[in-house]
Scaffold this motif. Structure first.
Motif, PDB file in Angstrom:
ATOM      1  N   SER A 253       0.858  -1.191   0.000  1.00  0.00           N
ATOM      2  CA  SER A 253       0.000   0.000   0.000  1.00  0.00           C
ATOM      3  C   SER A 253       0.887   1.231   0.000  1.00  0.00           C
ATOM      4  O   SER A 253       2.101   1.147   0.252  1.00  0.00           O
ATOM      5  CB  SER A 253      -0.874   0.028   1.259  1.00  0.00           C
ATOM      6  OG  SER A 253      -0.049   0.151   2.392  1.00  0.00           O
ATOM      7  N   GLY A 254       0.250   2.372  -0.245  1.00  0.00           N
ATOM      8  CA  GLY A 254       0.992   3.626  -0.258  1.00  0.00           C
ATOM      9  C   GLY A 254       1.618   3.925   1.089  1.00  0.00           C
ATOM     10  O   GLY A 254       2.800   4.252   1.191  1.00  0.00           O
ATOM     11  N   THR A 255       0.839   3.785   2.145  1.00  0.00           N
ATOM     12  CA  THR A 255       1.349   4.161   3.461  1.00  0.00           C
ATOM     13  C   THR A 255       2.523   3.273   3.863  1.00  0.00           C
ATOM     14  O   THR A 255       3.467   3.726   4.504  1.00  0.00           O
ATOM     15  CB  THR A 255       0.210   4.148   4.521  1.00  0.00           C
ATOM     16  OG1 THR A 255       0.651   4.856   5.675  1.00  0.00           O
ATOM     17  CG2 THR A 255      -0.217   2.746   4.919  1.00  0.00           C
TER      18      THR A 255
ATOM     19  N   TYR B  19      -0.616  14.879   3.159  1.00  0.00           N
ATOM     20  CA  TYR B  19      -1.172  13.563   3.483  1.00  0.00           C
ATOM     21  C   TYR B  19      -0.263  12.494   2.890  1.00  0.00           C
ATOM     22  O   TYR B  19       0.023  12.506   1.691  1.00  0.00           O
ATOM     23  CB  TYR B  19      -2.595  13.382   2.924  1.00  0.00           C
ATOM     24  CG  TYR B  19      -3.144  12.032   3.318  1.00  0.00           C
ATOM     25  CD1 TYR B  19      -3.567  11.795   4.626  1.00  0.00           C
ATOM     26  CD2 TYR B  19      -3.193  10.967   2.414  1.00  0.00           C
ATOM     27  CE1 TYR B  19      -4.031  10.544   5.015  1.00  0.00           C
ATOM     28  CE2 TYR B  19      -3.664   9.714   2.803  1.00  0.00           C
ATOM     29  CZ  TYR B  19      -4.078   9.516   4.107  1.00  0.00           C
ATOM     30  OH  TYR B  19      -4.531   8.270   4.495  1.00  0.00           O
ATOM     31  N   HIS B  20       0.182  11.566   3.758  1.00  0.00           N
ATOM     32  CA  HIS B  20       1.063  10.505   3.278  1.00  0.00           C
ATOM     33  C   HIS B  20       0.577   9.122   3.686  1.00  0.00           C
ATOM     34  O   HIS B  20       1.304   8.153   3.500  1.00  0.00           O
ATOM     35  CB  HIS B  20       2.485  10.720   3.815  1.00  0.00           C
ATOM     36  CG  HIS B  20       3.126  11.991   3.352  1.00  0.00           C
ATOM     37  ND1 HIS B  20       3.550  12.188   2.054  1.00  0.00           N
ATOM     38  CD2 HIS B  20       3.386  13.161   4.001  1.00  0.00           C
ATOM     39  CE1 HIS B  20       4.074  13.406   1.933  1.00  0.00           C
ATOM     40  NE2 HIS B  20       3.973  14.019   3.095  1.00  0.00           N
ATOM     41  N   GLY B  21      -0.611   9.023   4.257  1.00  0.00           N
ATOM     42  CA  GLY B  21      -1.115   7.718   4.648  1.00  0.00           C
ATOM     43  C   GLY B  21      -1.500   7.690   6.106  1.00  0.00           C
ATOM     44  O   GLY B  21      -1.384   8.699   6.801  1.00  0.00           O
TER      45      GLY B  21
ATOM     46  N   GLU C  90       4.655  15.751  -1.006  1.00  0.00           N
ATOM     47  CA  GLU C  90       3.924  15.266  -2.172  1.00  0.00           C
ATOM     48  C   GLU C  90       4.357  16.157  -3.337  1.00  0.00           C
ATOM     49  O   GLU C  90       4.441  17.383  -3.158  1.00  0.00           O
ATOM     50  CB  GLU C  90       2.420  15.439  -1.962  1.00  0.00           C
ATOM     51  CG  GLU C  90       1.849  14.617  -0.828  1.00  0.00           C
ATOM     52  CD  GLU C  90       0.493  15.163  -0.396  1.00  0.00           C
ATOM     53  OE1 GLU C  90      -0.520  14.804  -1.007  1.00  0.00           O
ATOM     54  OE2 GLU C  90       0.454  15.966   0.558  1.00  0.00           O
TER      55      GLU C  90
ATOM     56  N   ASP D 236       6.547  11.966  -2.554  1.00  0.00           N
ATOM     57  CA  ASP D 236       5.391  11.077  -2.521  1.00  0.00           C
ATOM     58  C   ASP D 236       4.608  11.298  -3.810  1.00  0.00           C
ATOM     59  O   ASP D 236       3.957  12.325  -3.994  1.00  0.00           O
ATOM     60  CB  ASP D 236       4.550  11.426  -1.278  1.00  0.00           C
ATOM     61  CG  ASP D 236       3.282  10.585  -1.171  1.00  0.00           C
ATOM     62  OD1 ASP D 236       2.893   9.950  -2.177  1.00  0.00           O
ATOM     63  OD2 ASP D 236       2.666  10.587  -0.090  1.00  0.00           O
TER      64      ASP D 236
ATOM     65  N   ILE E 281       2.382   9.033  -4.832  1.00  0.00           N
ATOM     66  CA  ILE E 281       1.326   8.020  -4.762  1.00  0.00           C
ATOM     67  C   ILE E 281       0.096   8.488  -5.533  1.00  0.00           C
ATOM     68  O   ILE E 281      -0.561   7.695  -6.203  1.00  0.00           O
ATOM     69  CB  ILE E 281       1.020   7.686  -3.283  1.00  0.00           C
ATOM     70  CG1 ILE E 281       2.217   6.917  -2.711  1.00  0.00           C
ATOM     71  CG2 ILE E 281      -0.267   6.897  -3.130  1.00  0.00           C
ATOM     72  CD1 ILE E 281       2.227   6.746  -1.208  1.00  0.00           C
ATOM     73  N   GLN E 282      -0.188   9.781  -5.479  1.00  0.00           N
ATOM     74  CA  GLN E 282      -1.323  10.278  -6.262  1.00  0.00           C
ATOM     75  C   GLN E 282      -0.903  10.892  -7.611  1.00  0.00           C
ATOM     76  O   GLN E 282      -1.445  10.517  -8.649  1.00  0.00           O
ATOM     77  CB  GLN E 282      -2.168  11.260  -5.453  1.00  0.00           C
ATOM     78  CG  GLN E 282      -3.465  11.570  -6.143  1.00  0.00           C
ATOM     79  CD  GLN E 282      -4.538  12.108  -5.241  1.00  0.00           C
ATOM     80  OE1 GLN E 282      -5.683  12.001  -5.577  1.00  0.00           O
ATOM     81  NE2 GLN E 282      -4.215  12.678  -4.111  1.00  0.00           N
TER      82      GLN E 282
ATOM     83  N   LYS F 116      -1.187   3.590  -5.419  1.00  0.00           N
ATOM     84  CA  LYS F 116      -2.472   3.873  -6.066  1.00  0.00           C
ATOM     85  C   LYS F 116      -2.550   3.427  -7.532  1.00  0.00           C
ATOM     86  O   LYS F 116      -2.726   2.253  -7.819  1.00  0.00           O
ATOM     87  CB  LYS F 116      -2.795   5.356  -5.954  1.00  0.00           C
ATOM     88  CG  LYS F 116      -3.374   5.765  -4.600  1.00  0.00           C
ATOM     89  CD  LYS F 116      -3.934   7.169  -4.657  1.00  0.00           C
ATOM     90  CE  LYS F 116      -4.340   7.722  -3.316  1.00  0.00           C
ATOM     91  NZ  LYS F 116      -5.678   7.349  -2.882  1.00  0.00           N
TER      92      LYS F 116
END
Ligand code: PLP
Length: 393
Positions: free
Chosen positions: A104-106, A132-134, A183, A216, A218-219, A245
């Motif tokens: 998972s991302g976190t 936000y990082h998880g 991010e 990050d 992830i998004q 993600k």
């Protein structure tokens, strides 16, 4: 099913949307009444190729017929995981070369934070306000939103928060800093892009004091901003790249990528510095590889920028004060949280899935699959405009 959902499934908020899903295909999700919903959210930026993309489904089926889980991460040579890591190496700039696959991302953020501490021998992590990082303890420690953190304190000590895009705050990065984590585009904060070479300046300061830069992605990663990785838009290569993600094409995954020199720190002295049972799972790695191949071998990344322009053009309305973000990572802001709520809830009634951002209550999230067609974009934007017209009258 609805009663059982509320009775037995642990809930995340008092008011889940609670739509009962029958199936999903392409840009549409269907409920159990067979009502079609056009998806402007893509499972919160996760379904990069839409729902059940045939290439992803076939990759999963092919791998299912060969083997599923056979051993913990890192012991056996499993082709899908090796090829996925190799894909990262051939599509990222030097010195990024080795990829650690997780679930998972976190979890990828946790691995990246551990790696930074281990490699620098320092404990301080600098993160951004509204980041936000998880949701695991380490990731929450670097989350920039006290209201959501306070009930879970004490968290990991040694975290400092700076303001994204504020160059004056870079003085906080010192020889005590293990890493700065940002991010590439701030997501929960409202899809805020780095401005005026901000990331390059952060990287330069990190280099000057021997700290690492963790980005990050992830998004923003995996094609969503028109490039495979968001950092390619801002002329800044991180020391540790974190993805998740959209990488899985609808399957759960996370990954962190760094130089071989850095990554070696996790394997020895002490050995097993980071371990996982299911990370690099062959079926999920196969899905991720199929996703990456489709994104890089098609025209989807270039089209993401054209689709951004179309959305910006179609969502012109007095109640849309601003559209933030890049590519298909867009946030349309209305004058108030109430209007935004009304739009999101009414959109669902009218067959369009829109959603909120974590910390910016005026934002309507627009993160459709990269595969969405221009006609589908027109259909979705028309629904939003009609709702706004009704609110305006
Ligand atoms: C920027 C960013 N980092 C980390 C995460 C956490 O990823 P996951 O939910 O897979 O743990 C998310 C998820 O929303 C995210 O958007």
């Amino acid at each position: 099913m609805k009663d059982a959902f509320f009775k037995y499934q642990a809930q995340t908020s008092p008011f889940p949307l609670a739509m009962e899903i029958s199936h999903a295909k392409g840009s549409y999700i269907y409920d159990t009444n067979n009502k079609a919903y056009l998806d402007f959210v893509a499972g919160v930026s996760a379904c990069s190729l839409g729902h059940s993309h045939p290439k992803v489904v076939n990759a999963i089926k092919d791998q299912l017929d060969k083997y599923m889980h056979v051993m913990v991460y890192g012991e056996y040579i499993q082709k899908p995981a090796v090829e996925l890591a190799q894909f990262f190496a051939s599509h990222t700039p030097e010195p990024l070369e080795q990829t650690y696959l997780v679930n998972s991302g976190t979890e990828a953020i946790e691995g990246a934070l551990k790696l930074a501490k281990r490699a620098t021998g320092r404990a301080e992590i600098i993160a951004a306000k509204h980041a936000y990082h998880g949701n695991t303890m380490g990731s929450m420690s670097v989350m920039g939103y006290e209201e959501r953190k306070q009930a879970y304190r004490p968290l990991v000590p040694g975290t400092k928060l700076i303001t994204f895009n504020n160059v004056d705050d870079l003085k906080e990065i010192t020889t005590k800093t293990a890493a700065v984590i940002l991010e590439t585009i701030q997501g929960g904060a409202g899809f805020l892009e780095p401005l005026n070479g901000y990331l390059t300046k952060v990287k330069a300061k990190c280099e000057a004091v021997g700290a690492l830069l963790i980005l990050d992605e992830i998004q923003p990663g995996i094609g969503r901003t028109g490039k495979l990785f968001g950092f390619e838009n801002y002329n800044c290569t991180p020391d540790i790249l974190v993805t998740g993600k959209g990488l899985g094409g609808g399957m759960p995954i996370g990954a962190f990528t760094a130089s071989t020199k850095l990554m070696q720190q996790l394997k020895d002295d002490p050995k097993m510095g980071h371990i996982t049972t299911f990370g690099g799972h062959p079926v999920i790695a196969a899905a991720a590889l199929a996703t990456l191949k489709e994104i890089t071998e098609s025209n989807l990344m270039a089209e993401a920028l054209e689709k951004e322009q179309l959305i910006r053009q179609l969502l012109k309305h007095p109640l849309i004060t601003e559209i933030r973000g890049k590519g298909l990572m867009l946030a349309a802001l209305t004058p108030s949280a109430e209007i935004t709520n009304q739009v999101i809830l009414e959109a669902q009634n009218k067959g369009l899935i829109a959603f909120w951002l974590l910390f910016e209550p005026k934002a309507i999230r627009i993160t459709p699959p990269l595969t969405i067609s221009k006609a589908e974009i027109e259909e979705g934007c028309e629904i939003i405009i009609n709702i706004l017209n009704n609110i305006n009258n």
